[in-house]
Design a protein around this motif. Structure first.
Motif, PDB file in Angstrom:
ATOM      1  N   GLU A  20      -2.142 -14.992  10.182  1.00 40.10           N
ATOM      2  CA  GLU A  20      -2.050 -13.701   9.503  1.00 40.10           C
ATOM      3  C   GLU A  20      -1.821 -13.924   8.012  1.00 40.10           C
ATOM      4  O   GLU A  20      -1.081 -14.828   7.630  1.00 40.10           O
ATOM      5  CB  GLU A  20      -0.885 -12.883  10.065  1.00 40.10           C
ATOM      6  N   VAL A  21      -2.463 -13.105   7.207  1.00 41.23           N
ATOM      7  CA  VAL A  21      -2.192 -13.077   5.768  1.00 41.23           C
ATOM      8  C   VAL A  21      -1.485 -11.751   5.494  1.00 41.23           C
ATOM      9  O   VAL A  21      -1.998 -10.685   5.820  1.00 41.23           O
ATOM     10  CB  VAL A  21      -3.475 -13.195   4.931  1.00 41.23           C
ATOM     11  N   ILE A  22      -0.289 -11.850   4.937  1.00 39.99           N
ATOM     12  CA  ILE A  22       0.536 -10.669   4.681  1.00 39.99           C
ATOM     13  C   ILE A  22       0.731 -10.541   3.174  1.00 39.99           C
ATOM     14  O   ILE A  22       1.147 -11.498   2.509  1.00 39.99           O
ATOM     15  CB  ILE A  22       1.913 -10.792   5.360  1.00 39.99           C
ATOM     16  N   THR A  23       0.414  -9.370   2.649  1.00 36.72           N
ATOM     17  CA  THR A  23       0.623  -9.104   1.228  1.00 36.72           C
ATOM     18  C   THR A  23       1.445  -7.832   1.073  1.00 36.72           C
ATOM     19  O   THR A  23       1.187  -6.841   1.744  1.00 36.72           O
ATOM     20  CB  THR A  23      -0.723  -8.937   0.485  1.00 36.72           C
TER      21      THR A  23
ATOM     22  N   PHE B 252      -4.670  -8.415  -2.887  1.00 36.86           N
ATOM     23  CA  PHE B 252      -3.823  -7.375  -2.305  1.00 36.86           C
ATOM     24  C   PHE B 252      -4.663  -6.263  -1.668  1.00 36.86           C
ATOM     25  O   PHE B 252      -5.858  -6.154  -1.931  1.00 36.86           O
ATOM     26  CB  PHE B 252      -2.748  -6.806  -3.234  1.00 36.86           C
ATOM     27  N   PRO B 253      -4.019  -5.456  -0.798  1.00 36.13           N
ATOM     28  CA  PRO B 253      -4.765  -4.421  -0.078  1.00 36.13           C
ATOM     29  C   PRO B 253      -5.107  -3.254  -1.004  1.00 36.13           C
ATOM     30  O   PRO B 253      -4.338  -2.321  -1.155  1.00 36.13           O
ATOM     31  CB  PRO B 253      -3.806  -3.996   1.036  1.00 36.13           C
ATOM     32  N   VAL B 254      -6.270  -3.332  -1.618  1.00 37.83           N
ATOM     33  CA  VAL B 254      -6.673  -2.366  -2.632  1.00 37.83           C
ATOM     34  C   VAL B 254      -6.675  -0.943  -2.078  1.00 37.83           C
ATOM     35  O   VAL B 254      -6.258  -0.011  -2.759  1.00 37.83           O
ATOM     36  CB  VAL B 254      -8.082  -2.711  -3.184  1.00 37.83           C
TER      37      VAL B 254
ATOM     38  N   ASP C 194       3.298 -10.043  -3.563  1.00 37.42           N
ATOM     39  CA  ASP C 194       3.475 -11.380  -3.009  1.00 37.42           C
ATOM     40  C   ASP C 194       2.662 -11.511  -1.717  1.00 37.42           C
ATOM     41  O   ASP C 194       2.504 -10.535  -0.983  1.00 37.42           O
ATOM     42  CB  ASP C 194       4.950 -11.675  -2.723  1.00 37.42           C
ATOM     43  N   THR C 195       2.172 -12.721  -1.483  1.00 35.56           N
ATOM     44  CA  THR C 195       1.359 -13.008  -0.295  1.00 35.56           C
ATOM     45  C   THR C 195       1.870 -14.268   0.400  1.00 35.56           C
ATOM     46  O   THR C 195       2.221 -15.245  -0.266  1.00 35.56           O
ATOM     47  CB  THR C 195      -0.120 -13.230  -0.686  1.00 35.56           C
ATOM     48  N   ILE C 196       1.888 -14.225   1.719  1.00 38.01           N
ATOM     49  CA  ILE C 196       2.140 -15.436   2.506  1.00 38.01           C
ATOM     50  C   ILE C 196       1.094 -15.523   3.618  1.00 38.01           C
ATOM     51  O   ILE C 196       0.456 -14.530   3.978  1.00 38.01           O
ATOM     52  CB  ILE C 196       3.555 -15.475   3.154  1.00 38.01           C
ATOM     53  N   VAL C 197       0.953 -16.728   4.128  1.00 37.92           N
ATOM     54  CA  VAL C 197       0.195 -16.955   5.354  1.00 37.92           C
ATOM     55  C   VAL C 197       1.235 -17.157   6.449  1.00 37.92           C
ATOM     56  O   VAL C 197       2.193 -17.922   6.273  1.00 37.92           O
ATOM     57  CB  VAL C 197      -0.724 -18.185   5.200  1.00 37.92           C
TER      58      VAL C 197
ATOM     59  N   ASP D 200       7.807  -8.387   1.337  1.00 31.66           N
ATOM     60  CA  ASP D 200       8.473  -7.204   0.762  1.00 31.66           C
ATOM     61  C   ASP D 200       9.616  -7.645  -0.162  1.00 31.66           C
ATOM     62  O   ASP D 200       9.755  -7.159  -1.294  1.00 31.66           O
ATOM     63  CB  ASP D 200       9.057  -6.303   1.864  1.00 31.66           C
ATOM     64  N   TYR D 201      10.425  -8.573   0.321  1.00 31.91           N
ATOM     65  CA  TYR D 201      11.579  -9.073  -0.432  1.00 31.91           C
ATOM     66  C   TYR D 201      11.115  -9.706  -1.758  1.00 31.91           C
ATOM     67  O   TYR D 201      11.678  -9.424  -2.824  1.00 31.91           O
ATOM     68  CB  TYR D 201      12.348 -10.095   0.417  1.00 31.91           C
ATOM     69  N   LEU D 202      10.081 -10.552  -1.684  1.00 32.04           N
ATOM     70  CA  LEU D 202       9.619 -11.273  -2.882  1.00 32.04           C
ATOM     71  C   LEU D 202       8.917 -10.345  -3.875  1.00 32.04           C
ATOM     72  O   LEU D 202       9.074 -10.503  -5.090  1.00 32.04           O
ATOM     73  CB  LEU D 202       8.714 -12.443  -2.491  1.00 32.04           C
ATOM     74  N   ALA D 203       8.164  -9.373  -3.377  1.00 31.43           N
ATOM     75  CA  ALA D 203       7.520  -8.399  -4.281  1.00 31.43           C
ATOM     76  C   ALA D 203       8.592  -7.593  -5.021  1.00 31.43           C
ATOM     77  O   ALA D 203       8.485  -7.350  -6.229  1.00 31.43           O
ATOM     78  CB  ALA D 203       6.588  -7.484  -3.501  1.00 31.43           C
TER      79      ALA D 203
END
Length: 193
Positions: free
Chosen positions: A109-112, A181-183, A77-80, A53-56
């Motif tokens: 977990e993959v978080i976008t 990203f979560p389309v 932004d995405t992280i593992v 959230d911060y990086l996006a």
């Protein structure tokens, strides 16, 4: 359908990722691509989706002064996330190798996060997908890194590439979230405009 709702907006995708560009195109939205360099650093106290959230949000900052009233900016932004730590993009072969060794035979977990910004509002949303990897052989990891050079991908892999096809045994959640990203969530959010 969505393109009719967004016809009054000039949609800007702030991402060099070909996967994100493909996913946004798949929603039949007209958009342009514009990127600005941002140092992707975040406070150590942030965890999990707080980081993405911060990086996006951070990626939207350089655009804010120049957004016109009909501009709609999309940053992401995405992280593992594994063992209570974030894996970003590997800088070199060694980092990529270490990341894939860490993911081998485990679940992560993959978080976008996606940040939608205009001159009068900003909204950030995120999604998490659980990914299960089988135990990878050292030579499979080496082959993948040498052949696919996954240095622009969080966690050093692309689900849609060879390693995803041979290594991922199960996912819980959105495949596209892992890819870019979560389309489904982006579509729902843009439909509200």
């Amino acid at each position: 359908m969505l393109s009719a709702k967004l016809h009054k907006y000039n949609v800007i995708l702030a991402s060099k990722s070909p996967r994100r560009q493909t996913l946004l195109k798949s929603l039949d939205i007209s958009f342009t691509v514009d990127t600005k360099e941002v140092e992707e650093l975040y406070p150590d106290k942030l965890k999990h989706s707080e980081i993405t959230d911060y990086l996006a949000d951070l990626k939207a900052i350089p655009f804010k002064k120049e957004l016109k009233s009909n501009d709609l900016l999309i940053t992401s932004d995405t992280i593992v996330w594994i063992d209570n730590k974030a894996l970003g993009k590997p800088k070199n072969y060694e980092e990529a190798y270490q990341m894939l060794k860490k993911l081998s035979g485990t679940t992560h977990e993959v978080i976008t996060s996606i940040c939608i910004t205009s001159s009068f509002f900003q909204h950030t949303l995120n999604d998490t997908t659980i990914v299960h990897f089988r135990k990878l052989l050292d030579e499979e990891i080496d082959y993948y890194i040498q052949t696919y050079k996954p240095f622009d991908k969080a966690g050093a892999y692309g689900i849609q590439e060879w390693i995803g096809k041979i290594g991922i045994t199960k996912i819980e959640g959105s495949y596209f979230n892992v890819m870019g990203f979560p389309v489904h969530k982006l579509y729902k959010e843009l439909s509200k405009l």
